[in-house]
Design an enzyme around this catalytic site. Structure first.
Site, PDB file in Angstrom:
ATOM      1  N   SER A 259       0.843  -1.208   0.000  1.00 12.22           N
ATOM      2  CA  SER A 259       0.000   0.000   0.000  1.00 12.22           C
ATOM      3  C   SER A 259       0.870   1.246   0.000  1.00 12.22           C
ATOM      4  O   SER A 259       2.050   1.194   0.327  1.00 12.22           O
ATOM      5  CB  SER A 259      -0.872   0.029   1.263  1.00 12.22           C
ATOM      6  OG  SER A 259      -0.093   0.490   2.375  1.00 12.22           O
ATOM      7  N   ASP A 260       0.266   2.357  -0.364  1.00 15.96           N
ATOM      8  CA  ASP A 260       0.978   3.619  -0.195  1.00 15.96           C
ATOM      9  C   ASP A 260       0.873   4.008   1.289  1.00 15.96           C
ATOM     10  O   ASP A 260       0.172   3.365   2.075  1.00 15.96           O
ATOM     11  CB  ASP A 260       0.383   4.693  -1.126  1.00 15.96           C
ATOM     12  CG  ASP A 260       1.387   5.810  -1.398  1.00 15.96           C
ATOM     13  OD1 ASP A 260       1.280   6.463  -2.452  1.00 15.96           O
ATOM     14  OD2 ASP A 260       2.298   6.000  -0.573  1.00 15.96           O
ATOM     15  N   TYR A 261       1.555   5.083   1.622  1.00 11.10           N
ATOM     16  CA  TYR A 261       1.772   5.473   3.025  1.00 11.10           C
ATOM     17  C   TYR A 261       0.443   5.726   3.772  1.00 11.10           C
ATOM     18  O   TYR A 261      -0.241   6.696   3.472  1.00 11.10           O
ATOM     19  CB  TYR A 261       2.597   6.765   3.032  1.00 11.10           C
ATOM     20  CG  TYR A 261       3.323   7.045   4.319  1.00 11.10           C
ATOM     21  CD1 TYR A 261       2.644   7.455   5.461  1.00 11.10           C
ATOM     22  CD2 TYR A 261       4.711   6.882   4.411  1.00 11.10           C
ATOM     23  CE1 TYR A 261       3.316   7.715   6.641  1.00 11.10           C
ATOM     24  CE2 TYR A 261       5.398   7.150   5.590  1.00 11.10           C
ATOM     25  CZ  TYR A 261       4.691   7.562   6.704  1.00 11.10           C
ATOM     26  OH  TYR A 261       5.361   7.811   7.867  1.00 11.10           O
ATOM     27  N   ASN A 262       0.067   4.795   4.662  1.00 11.83           N
ATOM     28  CA  ASN A 262      -1.150   4.943   5.459  1.00 11.83           C
ATOM     29  C   ASN A 262      -2.422   4.842   4.612  1.00 11.83           C
ATOM     30  O   ASN A 262      -3.518   5.170   5.039  1.00 11.83           O
ATOM     31  CB  ASN A 262      -1.152   6.272   6.230  1.00 11.83           C
ATOM     32  CG  ASN A 262      -2.269   6.335   7.267  1.00 11.83           C
ATOM     33  OD1 ASN A 262      -2.676   5.309   7.817  1.00 11.83           O
ATOM     34  ND2 ASN A 262      -2.804   7.533   7.478  1.00 11.83           N
ATOM     35  N   ALA A 263      -2.277   4.368   3.359  1.00 14.10           N
ATOM     36  CA  ALA A 263      -3.432   4.350   2.449  1.00 14.10           C
ATOM     37  C   ALA A 263      -4.520   3.413   2.948  1.00 14.10           C
ATOM     38  O   ALA A 263      -5.709   3.659   2.745  1.00 14.10           O
ATOM     39  CB  ALA A 263      -2.982   3.953   1.043  1.00 14.10           C
TER      40      ALA A 263
END
Ligand code: GLC
Length: 717
Positions: A259-263
């Site tokens: 995932s992207d950052y905290n997505a």
């Protein structure tokens, strides 16, 4: 290491730990994991020790410290995998990807990526979150600087080349990185050019424009994929079933999705998950294997498995992918993968790397205009360098990793190195912030311009006006730079502007008053030397725009591969007649089109010959183009072959790139570019998502959009 055997030895928590990734800072200070910005993650000490991956660290020493501590505490000895955004260099920085794409030189992109991998691997990095393969038409969007631009073919070739440069032939090579292609998908379609905003794309637009570059990177072997932050057609990319169907189903990608950052945590903000547990369930069920910097998996996957919402079989599948990646990198044998502080220090900014960075900057710089002013004569008496970027070190651009502003060569330093200090005058003249209206530096700047034999206004937007989260509603040069440029141009006609930018800017006012314009993008470490060599003819510009430059922000998105519409009226000037697809107050052609770029050489397109005139679906036609260099300056020309499908079952672009070749042509000589148009290249997607090959006329064009020099027709049969 037999992964299936290892899986059998792992507890549920150990397996889940392999799917988590947190910031290095959590591991570096003894008490920081429960304080500071990560406190909201509510991670226990055990959670931290189970972590399978770390990001955002900037030294081999830090990486070794974390790895060593982890291995001392992991009974199974499963190494941590270290990831970082190595986007356009690690410490030696080369041009931003949008600039490098203008080189139309995939081999150059591969060499740059390979150099970055060397420096990064020695610094402890094992995976890079690159290439970014987002297709972009909207210059307001700050992340256009990371992209390959508005042409799917070019963007895909540059992304694939980066994958090959980062990964090489064997990931066990201690100077290579695994590549993570991002942001899947259509992040570049974020509405209004506003970052993280929703994207709405038809199936046709997705398959013909927004998806191809990701596929090119995956076909080149990218080991990881990162879904995008934004929603696509109403569903966040992180949990978008259509995207996973394409990725895992149609394309057969079985690598790690991270995932992207905290997505995953942000699915709650999107309003598609009630809480973290639901967010974890939705993301994991889609086969988003790893969670970056949110803590839903570590907190809820065990519960979800015990409740039967997800299965341990699914968990094993995700963990297998992560362990397989670690195995491919050789981390079970060498958890440090070549991390070596001493080696890294020797590589950083070494002459070989600086030389490549300079070559990349020279081959990415686009000569937008030249009314005979350039190249300047090296024996010139004096040159005035004026403007906010005259002596500015902030030219690495966003995402410049471990690059430091103080490492860069400014334009002033580059020209002084070339001409000697005595002949160089310098004045800042004004600032470059959007609200900086201070003109008190104008008089000094104009006085220098009057005195000097030549003037170089160095203008642009600050490097933090593009990149993640940095979007603009007005694409002109910020502040009072346009006024300064006009005063300088009237003070001295022997003027050539150098532009520093992370996106296409509206340069209409500059184009009206300045006789020559060289666009450097954010060129990186060697920017000033490259600019000096180009301005004084030690290097010959050869780049072509990978993205169109609008006349006004109101035109955005403006791109070369547009459709005809039923009432076309394509103009440079405002010539509105009513009931046509144009504007009352502005021409609807860009100021500079995709594919535009000048050289000091003068290339004549002599002849275009085809190997045939009938193109079968599984066939190809070779197109040979003879180019003559009618000048006395050796140069390189990017020969571009475009096509147009004048009649089809869906509206088709008025032109699209199908092949290109960069060739060197010595002064006075002729050379041949050999290009190919395939049956595959003329296929398109219809409204239902079917990829189709249609019989009928195809027009082939060579040259630059809007100024084609040679045309031939063939028939798709
Ligand atoms: C950022 C970016 C992504 C990057 C990741 C890790 O928010 O969206 O491109 O790779 O986080 O830094």
């Amino acid at each position: 290491m037999e992964i299936t055997e290892l899986l059998k030895k792992m507890t549920l928590r150990q397996k889940i730990g392999q799917l988590t990734q947190y910031n290095a800072r959590l591991f570096l200070n003894d008490d920081s994991y429960i304080t500071g910005p990560d406190k909201k993650l509510n991670l226990s000490e055990e959670d931290i020790m189970l972590t399978g991956s770390v990001l955002n660290f900037f030294s081999a020493g830090d990486m070794k410290k974390i790895q060593k501590k982890h291995l001392e505490n992991d009974p199974l000895g499963i190494p941590v995998i270290f990831m970082l955004d190595v986007i356009h260099g690690y410490r030696t920085i080369y041009p931003i990807p949008l600039g490098l794409s203008c080189s139309f030189d995939p081999e150059l992109a591969k060499s740059c990526a390979s150099m970055a991998a060397k420096e990064a691997a020695a610094s402890g990095v094992q995976v890079t979150f690159a290439p970014m393969a987002d297709y972009v038409r909207d210059a307001r969007w700050g992340r256009i600087m990371e992209s390959g631009g508005e042409e799917p073919l070019l963007s895909g070739m540059m992304a694939a080349a980066q994958v090959r440069g980062f990964q090489g032939e064997d990931l066990k090579d201690n100077e290579k990185l695994a590549a993570c292609v991002k942001h899947f998908a259509a992040y570049g379609a974020s509405e209004s050019g506003r970052d993280y905003n929703q994207a709405e794309c038809s199936v046709r637009e997705l398959y013909d424009y927004y998806l191809p570059a990701y596929k090119a990177a995956i076909d080149a072997g990218a080991k990881l994929v990162m879904p995008a932050f934004q929603s696509l057609n109403g569903v966040p990319a992180t949990i978008n079933p259509f995207l996973y169907k394409v990725l895992r189903g149609e394309w057969g990608f079985d690598g790690v999705v991270i995932s992207d950052y905290n997505a995953i945590g942000e699915l709650i903000k999107h309003g598609v998950a009630e809480n973290e547990k639901e967010a974890a369930a939705k993301a994991f069920s889609c086969e988003c294997d790893m969670e970056m910097c949110s803590a839903t998996y570590i907190h809820y996957l065990e519960e979800l498995i015990n409740e039967g919402v997800v299965s341990e079989k699914q968990l094993d599948k995700a963990v297998y992918r992560v362990l397989e990646l670690k195995k491919e990198l050789g981390l079970f044998e060498d958890p440090y993968h070549g991390a070596d502080e001493e080696k890294a220090e020797k590589l950083y900014l070494c002459e070989e790397h600086r030389k490549l960075s300079r070559a990349a900057a020279e081959n990415s710089a686009v000569l937008l205009k030249n009314d005979g002013v350039l190249p300047f004569d090296k024996n010139i008496g004096s040159v005035a360098i004026i403007g906010p970027f005259a002596d500015e070190h902030g030219i690495n651009g966003f995402w410049s990793c471990a690059g430091k502003n103080e490492d860069t060569v400014t334009v002033r330093e580059g020209i002084e190195a070339l001409l000697g200090r005595g002949r160089v005058l310098c004045a800042k003249g004004c600032g470059c912030e959007w609200d900086d209206k201070d003109k008190s530096g104008f008089d000094e700047a104009v006085a220098l311009a009057r005195r000097a034999d030549a003037v170089v206004p160095c203008l642009g937007e600050p490097q933090n006006y593009s990149g993640e989260g940095n979007c603009r509603t007005d694409l002109r040069l910020p502040g009072v730079q346009e006024e300064l440029a006009a005063l300088i141009a009237s003070a001295n006609p022997n003027t050539a502007a150098v532009i520093f930018n992370g996106r296409p800017l509206v340069l209409s006012a500059i184009d009206e008053c300045i006789p020559a314009i060289l666009d450097m993008w954010f060129p990186g470490t060697e920017g000033g030397n490259a600019a000096a060599r180009l301005l004084f003819g030690q290097a010959n510009p050869c780049a072509k725009l990978a993205v169109s430059f609008p006349r006004s922000t109101g035109q955005v998105p403006v791109y070369y591969n547009h459709t005809m519409t039923a009432r076309p009226h394509f103009t440079e000037k405002p010539e509105h007649k009513g009931y046509t697809s144009d504007y009352i107050d502005c021409g609807n052609l860009p100021l500079y089109s995709f594919g535009h770029g000048l050289s000091y050489s003068r290339f004549e397109y002599i002849q275009m010959t085809l190997s045939g005139t009938e193109l079968k679906e599984d066939g190809a036609i070779t197109v040979s183009v003879n180019i003559r260099n009618a000048s006395d300056i050796d140069g390189s020309e990017v020969v571009c072959l475009y096509m147009r499908d004048p009649v089809a079952s869906v509206v088709r672009p008025v032109q699209q790139l199908v092949a290109f070749e960069k060739i060197s042509v010595k002064a006075g000589e002729t050379a041949k570019a050999v290009l190919e148009v395939t049956g595959e290249a003329v296929k398109f997607t219809d409204g239902e998502g079917n990829r189709i090959f249609e019989k009928g006329e195809i027009v082939l064009m060579v040259g630059c959009p809007g100024a084609y020099l040679l045309k031939e027709s063939i028939k798709a049969v």
